[in-house]
Design a protein around this motif. Sequence first.
Motif, PDB file in Angstrom:
ATOM      1  N   ASP A   1      46.647  24.254  26.568  1.00 51.55           N
ATOM      2  CA  ASP A   1      46.562  25.020  27.820  1.00 51.55           C
ATOM      3  C   ASP A   1      45.137  25.401  28.201  1.00 51.55           C
ATOM      4  OD1 ASP A   1      49.289  24.851  27.908  1.00 51.55           O
ATOM      5  OD2 ASP A   1      49.645  26.868  27.110  1.00 51.55           O
TER       6      ASP A   1
ATOM      7  N   ASP B   1      59.765  29.780  25.693  1.00 52.52           N
ATOM      8  CA  ASP B   1      59.500  28.347  25.791  1.00 52.52           C
ATOM      9  C   ASP B   1      58.419  28.005  26.811  1.00 52.52           C
ATOM     10  OD1 ASP B   1      61.025  29.187  27.911  1.00 52.52           O
ATOM     11  OD2 ASP B   1      62.365  27.459  27.904  1.00 52.52           O
ATOM     12  N   GLU B   2      58.114  28.917  27.744  1.00 49.64           N
ATOM     13  CA  GLU B   2      57.064  28.618  28.713  1.00 49.64           C
ATOM     14  C   GLU B   2      55.686  28.556  28.041  1.00 49.64           C
ATOM     15  OE1 GLU B   2      57.919  33.096  28.985  1.00 49.64           O
ATOM     16  OE2 GLU B   2      58.993  31.208  28.715  1.00 49.64           O
ATOM     17  N   PHE B   3      55.555  29.200  26.869  1.00 56.09           N
ATOM     18  CA  PHE B   3      54.308  29.153  26.119  1.00 56.09           C
ATOM     19  C   PHE B   3      54.381  28.194  24.926  1.00 56.09           C
ATOM     20  CE2 PHE B   3      54.482  33.468  27.934  1.00 56.09           C
ATOM     21  CZ  PHE B   3      53.329  33.433  28.712  1.00 56.09           C
TER      22      PHE B   3
END
Length: 346
Positions: free
Chosen positions: A81, A135-137
Amino acid sequence: MKDGLRRIGVPVAAFVVLAAFALVLPAFVSDFRAQQFAYVSIYLIALLGLNVLTGYTGQISLGHGAFMAIGGYTTAILMIDHGVKDVWTIPIAGLVAGAAGFLFGIPALRLSGLYLALATFAVAVATPGLIKRFDEFTGGGQGINLFGTEELTASLEPVTVLGQELNFNNWLYYLSTSIAIVLYVVAWLLLRGRTGRAFRSVRDSETAAVSFGISLARYKTLAFGVSAAYAGVAGSLFAIATTFVNPDTFPIALSIFLLVGVVVGGLGSLVGMIAGAVFIHFMQTQWAQDAENVIPDWLPVLGKLDTDSPGAPAVVFGAVLILLMFVLPDGFAGLLHRAWRALRRT
């Protein structure tokens, strides 16, 4: 005076020889073995931290794998990210995991013994679920691939370090082993000083420690923080080594294996952690999976075991562990101490 210098000089000399041997080892083994020994170094880092907590401070932890997961996911998130280079994520992962361990150590001050073990085990049990929840991370159950196709191909290309060309496995070995050596020295210096004496006082008798003016809250939380920081570094290296993280990368069994490694190596001994790391890695990946070739040679009692059975590796691992506890109740460190005393008498 001479006895004191000998007590310090001999272990230091032995460590220097062992470290020098470790640094030249890849020249004498295959790439596959270099990768195997890289994992041994990673486990060694985790065991050093856990030994500070359990062996020197007396706080039993069954959740060390959770802090490794924090370190591993910190590395994965920073790389994917934020585009941070893999090597630079390692100290950050250690700091993040160390902060988490320090914060966990604050409420854990009210717990000890079996209750503390259950609380830390609950952390290990809850970690896979928390990873899937955010889960977004974390990528949920699918996990995070640290290297895309092009990045992975590039990572497998030989790199030049100090004029020497290294492939990925040798680079990983030197990276993990160098960090393990540095952290071993850091742990040795920490435990030989005032902090180490305070840790041992807390382990031996909390009442006596308080009477000498030692703050239980300070040193217990510090031990959790240091232990978790080591675990975070190990988890970061583990993520880099596997090039992928998901909830199954850091299972509940990992925490148990790490505690087994500390006990087999010898509680309250740094040098014993080397044997503990070798034991838990090769028993999992080689001996237990190749039981058919190992058992008949040295343990005829299990020679008739159906090694094709899915449960055979676990039976072998358990049998070897029980045998070691009978033969070496103080772990490999106890064996080394007895051998050293025998040499001094001669």
